[in-house]
Write an enzyme that holds these catalytic residues in place. Sequence first.
Site, PDB file in Angstrom:
ATOM      1  N   LYS A 138       0.864  -1.184   0.000  1.00 59.01           N
ATOM      2  CA  LYS A 138       0.000   0.000   0.000  1.00 59.01           C
ATOM      3  C   LYS A 138       0.898   1.231   0.000  1.00 59.01           C
ATOM      4  O   LYS A 138       2.082   1.179   0.346  1.00 59.01           O
ATOM      5  CB  LYS A 138      -0.925   0.028   1.220  1.00 59.01           C
ATOM      6  CG  LYS A 138      -0.218   0.050   2.594  1.00 59.01           C
ATOM      7  CD  LYS A 138       0.261   1.416   3.034  1.00 59.01           C
ATOM      8  CE  LYS A 138       0.973   1.377   4.382  1.00 59.01           C
ATOM      9  NZ  LYS A 138       1.648   2.659   4.729  1.00 59.01           N
ATOM     10  N   PRO A 187      10.370  -4.176   0.956  1.00 56.98           N
ATOM     11  CA  PRO A 187      11.422  -3.900   1.945  1.00 56.98           C
ATOM     12  C   PRO A 187      10.846  -3.720   3.338  1.00 56.98           C
ATOM     13  O   PRO A 187       9.737  -3.208   3.511  1.00 56.98           O
ATOM     14  CB  PRO A 187      12.045  -2.605   1.432  1.00 56.98           C
ATOM     15  CG  PRO A 187      10.924  -1.920   0.702  1.00 56.98           C
ATOM     16  CD  PRO A 187      10.138  -3.021   0.055  1.00 56.98           C
ATOM     17  N   GLY A 190       9.910   0.122   5.104  1.00 63.71           N
ATOM     18  CA  GLY A 190       9.805   0.910   3.895  1.00 63.71           C
ATOM     19  C   GLY A 190       8.558   1.759   3.770  1.00 63.71           C
ATOM     20  O   GLY A 190       8.423   2.526   2.827  1.00 63.71           O
ATOM     21  N   GLY A 250       3.848  -1.132   4.049  1.00 63.05           N
ATOM     22  CA  GLY A 250       2.911  -1.993   4.763  1.00 63.05           C
ATOM     23  C   GLY A 250       3.184  -3.468   4.658  1.00 63.05           C
ATOM     24  O   GLY A 250       2.275  -4.279   4.880  1.00 63.05           O
ATOM     25  N   GLY A 251       4.417  -3.856   4.333  1.00 64.86           N
ATOM     26  CA  GLY A 251       4.704  -5.266   4.106  1.00 64.86           C
ATOM     27  C   GLY A 251       4.349  -6.166   5.273  1.00 64.86           C
ATOM     28  O   GLY A 251       3.656  -7.175   5.108  1.00 64.86           O
ATOM     29  N   SER A 296       0.557  -6.206   5.861  1.00 66.85           N
ATOM     30  CA  SER A 296      -0.123  -6.955   4.807  1.00 66.85           C
ATOM     31  C   SER A 296       0.083  -8.449   4.976  1.00 66.85           C
ATOM     32  O   SER A 296      -0.854  -9.245   4.799  1.00 66.85           O
ATOM     33  CB  SER A 296       0.380  -6.500   3.437  1.00 66.85           C
ATOM     34  OG  SER A 296      -0.357  -7.085   2.400  1.00 66.85           O
ATOM     35  N   ASP A 355      -2.235  -0.608  10.752  1.00 63.97           N
ATOM     36  CA  ASP A 355      -2.484  -0.757   9.320  1.00 63.97           C
ATOM     37  C   ASP A 355      -3.104  -2.097   8.943  1.00 63.97           C
ATOM     38  O   ASP A 355      -3.601  -2.245   7.814  1.00 63.97           O
ATOM     39  CB  ASP A 355      -1.169  -0.612   8.531  1.00 63.97           C
ATOM     40  CG  ASP A 355      -0.703   0.830   8.439  1.00 63.97           C
ATOM     41  OD1 ASP A 355      -1.442   1.730   8.894  1.00 63.97           O
ATOM     42  OD2 ASP A 355       0.410   1.054   7.930  1.00 63.97           O
TER      43      ASP A 355
END
Length: 286
Positions: free
Chosen positions: A13, A96, A99, A102-103, A106, A138
């Site tokens: 995102k 990353p 970063g 939102g890795g 998510s 998030d």
Amino acid sequence: MSRQLLDLPAPAKINLFLHITGRRNDGYHELQTLFQFLDIGDSLSFESQDDTNIDLCPVLPGVPNASNLIVQAAQRLQQATGCQQGARIQLNKYLPMGGGLGGGSSDAATTLIALNQLWGTGLSLQELASLGLELGADVPVFIGGYACWAEGVGEQLSPVTLPTPWYLIVLPGCEVATAEVFGHPDLRRDSPPITLQTYQQGLTRNDCEALVRRLKPAVDNGLTWLRQYGPGAMSGTGASLFCPFDSERAAQQALSQLPAPMKGFVAQGCNRSLLHQRLQIETETL
């Protein structure tokens, strides 16, 4: 019990803007932001197993499995439902860490949705979002699965339909710790609340940007370079940067000029997340 397999995306995102409107007594920040998904992200493979172990592979550098949001999400779902099943999870990491894309959130959301299906625990998206909020502000965004206007600490979500340009995403080569930014005494925390109409008039910014540019010269250099192409901005608390383009070709041409050591990629904005498209999940009001 026969084992089941499920391969699913965990999309990125971006925050199209980020205003911090205050700080609560519990230390959390009140904010306004606009989330849009990208058509790119991590991917995860899930296999149910008969014991209650949550086995995640690979172990990320500096993040033991016990601290990984993927494992914590699976364990929260077990605890909330009394489920006696476990899972083997394979993570293919593309986004990353640190970063602003939102890795981790998510990945956690995909885990909750996937295991809710594999284990047959039967929770609604709203119930999953409540579990996800315990892991990070998030996570409910990714469980909701639609581009949204967010308020409160990020949990008050209103789906919106946005233009879907191509974005050049620039990775300036540093990580930004969200806790460091939100805990910094120089962070601006007094933006007046706005409306979606105000955003559409272009009267927004990222309240974290000035501080992060000062703390991270790589972010400052990246934004200076990116803004020759248009309204470059920082996503969330950084470090990832983005700029919209009218076409994939134009974004790719800019990417080809990206100076080392910065890296980047091109992705298209999405109003509906790849995860929800894959599973054909209907949008719910969270």
